[in-house]
Design a protein around this motif. Structure first.
Motif, PDB file in Angstrom:
ATOM      1  N   SER A  20     -17.218   0.553  -6.409  1.00  0.00           N
ATOM      2  CA  SER A  20     -16.689  -0.533  -7.248  1.00  0.00           C
ATOM      3  C   SER A  20     -15.318  -0.178  -7.790  1.00  0.00           C
ATOM      4  N   LYS A  21     -15.135   1.082  -8.160  1.00  0.00           N
ATOM      5  CA  LYS A  21     -13.848   1.527  -8.694  1.00  0.00           C
ATOM      6  C   LYS A  21     -12.764   1.391  -7.628  1.00  0.00           C
ATOM      7  N   CYS A  22     -13.079   1.785  -6.395  1.00  0.00           N
ATOM      8  CA  CYS A  22     -12.110   1.696  -5.292  1.00  0.00           C
ATOM      9  C   CYS A  22     -11.808   0.237  -4.965  1.00  0.00           C
ATOM     10  N   MET A  23     -12.844  -0.595  -4.931  1.00  0.00           N
ATOM     11  CA  MET A  23     -12.637  -2.005  -4.610  1.00  0.00           C
ATOM     12  C   MET A  23     -11.893  -2.727  -5.732  1.00  0.00           C
ATOM     13  N   GLU A  24     -11.980  -2.193  -6.940  1.00  0.00           N
ATOM     14  CA  GLU A  24     -11.220  -2.746  -8.055  1.00  0.00           C
ATOM     15  C   GLU A  24      -9.714  -2.631  -7.773  1.00  0.00           C
ATOM     16  N   VAL A  25      -9.331  -1.538  -7.118  1.00  0.00           N
ATOM     17  CA  VAL A  25      -7.928  -1.334  -6.763  1.00  0.00           C
ATOM     18  C   VAL A  25      -7.563  -2.161  -5.535  1.00  0.00           C
ATOM     19  N   LEU A  26      -8.374  -2.064  -4.488  1.00  0.00           N
ATOM     20  CA  LEU A  26      -8.059  -2.742  -3.225  1.00  0.00           C
ATOM     21  C   LEU A  26      -8.339  -4.235  -3.272  1.00  0.00           C
ATOM     22  N   GLY A  27      -9.183  -4.679  -4.194  1.00  0.00           N
ATOM     23  CA  GLY A  27      -9.574  -6.074  -4.246  1.00  0.00           C
ATOM     24  C   GLY A  27      -8.544  -6.981  -4.889  1.00  0.00           C
ATOM     25  N   GLY A  28      -7.577  -6.418  -5.571  1.00  0.00           N
ATOM     26  CA  GLY A  28      -6.558  -7.249  -6.217  1.00  0.00           C
ATOM     27  C   GLY A  28      -5.693  -7.957  -5.189  1.00  0.00           C
ATOM     28  N   ALA A  29      -5.264  -9.165  -5.543  1.00  0.00           N
ATOM     29  CA  ALA A  29      -4.413  -9.925  -4.629  1.00  0.00           C
ATOM     30  C   ALA A  29      -3.146  -9.140  -4.310  1.00  0.00           C
ATOM     31  N   TRP A  30      -2.837  -9.005  -3.060  1.00  0.00           N
ATOM     32  CA  TRP A  30      -1.642  -8.357  -2.535  1.00  0.00           C
ATOM     33  C   TRP A  30      -1.656  -6.837  -2.655  1.00  0.00           C
ATOM     34  N   ALA A  31      -2.619  -6.240  -3.340  1.00  0.00           N
ATOM     35  CA  ALA A  31      -2.637  -4.783  -3.515  1.00  0.00           C
ATOM     36  C   ALA A  31      -2.675  -4.038  -2.172  1.00  0.00           C
ATOM     37  N   PRO A  32      -3.575  -4.420  -1.229  1.00  0.00           N
ATOM     38  CA  PRO A  32      -3.569  -3.708   0.055  1.00  0.00           C
ATOM     39  C   PRO A  32      -2.233  -3.838   0.790  1.00  0.00           C
ATOM     40  N   ASN A  33      -1.594  -5.011   0.698  1.00  0.00           N
ATOM     41  CA  ASN A  33      -0.301  -5.209   1.357  1.00  0.00           C
ATOM     42  C   ASN A  33       0.770  -4.299   0.745  1.00  0.00           C
ATOM     43  N   ILE A  34       0.761  -4.184  -0.567  1.00  0.00           N
ATOM     44  CA  ILE A  34       1.741  -3.328  -1.245  1.00  0.00           C
ATOM     45  C   ILE A  34       1.522  -1.878  -0.846  1.00  0.00           C
ATOM     46  N   ILE A  35       0.273  -1.435  -0.893  1.00  0.00           N
ATOM     47  CA  ILE A  35      -0.038  -0.043  -0.527  1.00  0.00           C
ATOM     48  C   ILE A  35       0.356   0.206   0.921  1.00  0.00           C
ATOM     49  N   TRP A  36       0.043  -0.743   1.800  1.00  0.00           N
ATOM     50  CA  TRP A  36       0.376  -0.611   3.230  1.00  0.00           C
ATOM     51  C   TRP A  36       1.886  -0.450   3.420  1.00  0.00           C
ATOM     52  N   ASN A  37       2.659  -1.287   2.742  1.00  0.00           N
ATOM     53  CA  ASN A  37       4.109  -1.243   2.910  1.00  0.00           C
ATOM     54  C   ASN A  37       4.732  -0.005   2.278  1.00  0.00           C
ATOM     55  N   LEU A  38       4.085   0.573   1.293  1.00  0.00           N
ATOM     56  CA  LEU A  38       4.593   1.812   0.705  1.00  0.00           C
ATOM     57  C   LEU A  38       4.154   3.042   1.491  1.00  0.00           C
ATOM     58  N   SER A  39       3.245   2.873   2.448  1.00  0.00           N
ATOM     59  CA  SER A  39       2.774   4.022   3.236  1.00  0.00           C
ATOM     60  C   SER A  39       3.884   4.599   4.109  1.00  0.00           C
ATOM     61  N   GLY A  40       4.909   3.816   4.394  1.00  0.00           N
ATOM     62  CA  GLY A  40       6.024   4.291   5.206  1.00  0.00           C
ATOM     63  C   GLY A  40       7.096   5.004   4.404  1.00  0.00           C
ATOM     64  N   GLY A  41       6.943   5.033   3.091  1.00  0.00           N
ATOM     65  CA  GLY A  41       7.929   5.691   2.239  1.00  0.00           C
ATOM     66  C   GLY A  41       8.313   4.804   1.072  1.00  0.00           C
ATOM     67  N   PRO A  42       9.134   5.312   0.175  1.00  0.00           N
ATOM     68  CA  PRO A  42       9.525   4.553  -1.026  1.00  0.00           C
ATOM     69  C   PRO A  42      10.243   3.254  -0.671  1.00  0.00           C
ATOM     70  N   ARG A  43       9.991   2.231  -1.497  1.00  0.00           N
ATOM     71  CA  ARG A  43      10.624   0.924  -1.304  1.00  0.00           C
ATOM     72  C   ARG A  43      11.075   0.396  -2.658  1.00  0.00           C
ATOM     73  N   ARG A  44      12.183  -0.345  -2.629  1.00  0.00           N
ATOM     74  CA  ARG A  44      12.646  -1.020  -3.835  1.00  0.00           C
ATOM     75  C   ARG A  44      11.963  -2.388  -3.933  1.00  0.00           C
TER      76      ARG A  44
END
Length: 134
Positions: A20-44
């Motif tokens: 539940s704690k993990c899904m609390e982070v991943l379940g937020g709108a756009w959160a997985p997309n943000i994490i995915w796009n930051l996986s390639g390195g820092p972004r502004r």
């Protein structure tokens, strides 16, 4: 007659269920997309806006603040003129990448299954029509 409720054989969850704690982070709108796009390195901020075109600036700001508060991303203010802010994943954020990849893999399989089912559906209809015509 109602079915008897079976006893749950799963071990009891710890004080706070880790899933539940993990899904609390991943379940937020756009959160997985943000994490995915930051996986390639820092972004502004504006780079993330380009990476995720459907998200509004207000929602992106809210999600970034939320993820920062949860310790998933790091916000670094650069001493430039004008000041700029870069977002990057923390160690905790990096650990979420395999989970997001696994979810994406299942999503691809579900899409493939749905497409295959759509292709078969018209074939079944034509067979029924052929049988009815005979």
């Amino acid at each position: 007659m109602a079915l008897k409720i079976r006893k749950n054989l799963s071990p009891p969850p710890p004080n706070e269920c880790p899933l539940s704690k993990c899904m609390e982070v991943l379940g937020g709108a756009w959160a997985p997309n943000i994490i995915w796009n930051l996986s390639g390195g820092p972004r502004r901020f504006n780079e993330l806006r380009v990476d995720i075109p459907k998200v509004s600036a207000k929602v992106l700001t809210t999600r970034l603040r939320d993820l920062e508060a949860k310790g998933v991303i790091h916000r670094a203010v650069k001493p430039t003129s004008p000041p700029s802010v870069e977002y990057s994943l923390t160690d905790l954020g990096e650990q979420l990448i395999p989970a997001i990849n696994a979810i994406a893999d299942v999503g691809h399989k579900l899409k493939t299954r749905a497409k295959a089912k759509q292709r078969r559906a018209p074939q079944k209809a034509t067979r029924k029509q052929a049988v009815a015509a005979e």
